[in-house]
Design an enzyme around this catalytic site. Structure first.
Site, short mmCIF file in Angstrom:
data_model
loop_
_atom_site.label_atom_id
_atom_site.label_comp_id
_atom_site.label_asym_id
_atom_site.label_seq_id
_atom_site.Cartn_x
_atom_site.Cartn_y
_atom_site.Cartn_z
N LYS A 33 40.98 -7.61 22.50
CA LYS A 33 41.84 -6.41 22.49
C LYS A 33 43.27 -6.79 22.86
CE LYS A 33 37.83 -3.49 23.25
NZ LYS A 33 36.95 -2.78 24.19
N GLN A 67 36.55 -0.54 30.28
CA GLN A 67 35.56 -1.36 29.57
C GLN A 67 34.16 -1.12 30.13
OE1 GLN A 67 36.22 -3.50 26.83
NE2 GLN A 67 34.00 -3.51 26.74
N ASP A 84 39.70 5.34 23.39
CA ASP A 84 38.34 4.97 22.99
C ASP A 84 37.64 6.17 22.35
OD1 ASP A 84 37.45 2.36 23.18
OD2 ASP A 84 37.08 2.48 25.35
#
Ligand code: NAD
Length: 295
Positions: free
Chosen positions: A54, A98, A121
């Protein structure tokens, strides 16, 4: 005829190039670049590798980024406080927490604390609800990436039979909703199958488009797939492989070599859905930035 490979690595690079052009134009106007932050708790090797990808992608598209690393011992209250700080920080357009989080932290509580305007997300129930109703929102990155992949390869979904294997909140369920929506990449007749489904093999065999997101190596075998079906493999599974220096390799959920002659399109693992997930996160971050700056 052998299947056409849906090359997510190549397509994600093409889309990254498009994002970079937009970012260059933003910077040329004297504005700061979009900024993505990531919270990483503990030292799960898979999470470390996802975060590295990322950050690398942020560099490639011209975003600034940072990773807030915290020890496994971080308490839930401390994590919620960190999320709150990022929610308030004007310099951060979007951030991710995460997953997985350590067992003593309630994922749902943390995801609910994220400001939906920074939830790149697309995991917050606000964004999930908007997605289900076809309203403007951040789409969850993996299903979004799959939509882009189908679209850019001109794969028709309207009127098709789609079977999605797996009902997680981040992949299977949103995927099934998105493809059933009345929208350009949608209008499909979708069946969601899961661990309690009976006759799963027979249902999969009806699919024009089969999307597997369960996380079991070689689960989808040749006899479960219709001739000419489109096969999208979301699974990422590490299996032992004595021929590799590392002693292991990554495979998907699908028996890829044996489906190459049967499917019309198929995604490889690695290099299929994975890179599309990351580029979708970049698209969501750009969207967050543009919304904030009214661009
Ligand atoms: P999950 O464990 O949350 O969900 C798995 C789902 O599979 C569950 O809904 C369960 O009902 C279903 N399932 C389990 N066993 C089954 C069986 N025998 N038959 C039918 N259904 C069964 O997983 P997830 O987070 O949705 O991830 C699924 C896979 O996708 C994992 O391998 C994960 O690593 C991978 N993944 C890949 C990406 C990517 O970008 N490529 C992103 C997210 C997840």
């Amino acid at each position: 005829m052998p299947a056409q490979i849906l090359d997510g690595k190549h397509l994600s690079n093409v889309i990254k190039g498009e994002i970079k052009e937009e970012v260059d134009a933003i910077i040329a106007k004297g504005l700061r670049p979009p900024h993505l932050s990531a919270i990483l708790v503990g030292n799960n090797p898979a999470s470390e590798s996802y975060i590295r990808n990322k950050v690398r992608s942020c560099d490639q598209v011209g975003f600034s980024s940072d990773v807030l690393r915290r020890d496994e011992s971080l308490t839930e209250a401390e994590l919620l406080e960190l999320v709150n700080q990022l929610n308030q920080d004007e310099q951060i357009d979007g951030f991710i927490v995460q997953l997985p989080l350590p067992d003593h932290i309630d994922d749902q509580k943390v995801l609910l604390a994220v400001d939906p305007a920074k939830d790149v997300d697309g995991f917050h129930p606000f964004n999930f609800g908007c997605m289900a109703q076809g309203l403007d929102c951040f789409l969850p990155a993996t299903p979004y990436g799959i939509l882009l992949m189908l679209d850019r390869n001109n794969i028709e979904t309207s009127g098709k039979q789609v079977v999605v294997i797996g009902r997680s909140n981040i992949v299977g369920r949103p995927m099934s909703i998105l493809l059933s929506r009345k929208s350009k990449i949608g209008n499909a007749t979708v069946t969601l199958v899961h661990s309690r489904t009976q006759n799963l093999e027979a249902i999969c065999k009806e699919a024009d488009i089969l999307i597997s997101a369960l996380g079991k190596p070689f689960f989808v075998t040749q006899d479960m797939v219709k001739e000419g079906a489109v096969v999208v493999d979301v699974g990422i599974n590490r299996i032992e492989d004595a021929t590799r220096k590392s002693g292991s390799r990554l495979v998907g959920d699908v028996d890829y070599p044996n489906l190459l002659e049967k499917a019309s399109f198929i995604t490889p693992v690695p290099g299929g859905v994975g890179p599309m997930t990351v580029v979708s996160l970049m698209l969501n971050t750009l969207k967050a930035y543009k919304t904030k700056h009214a661009i």
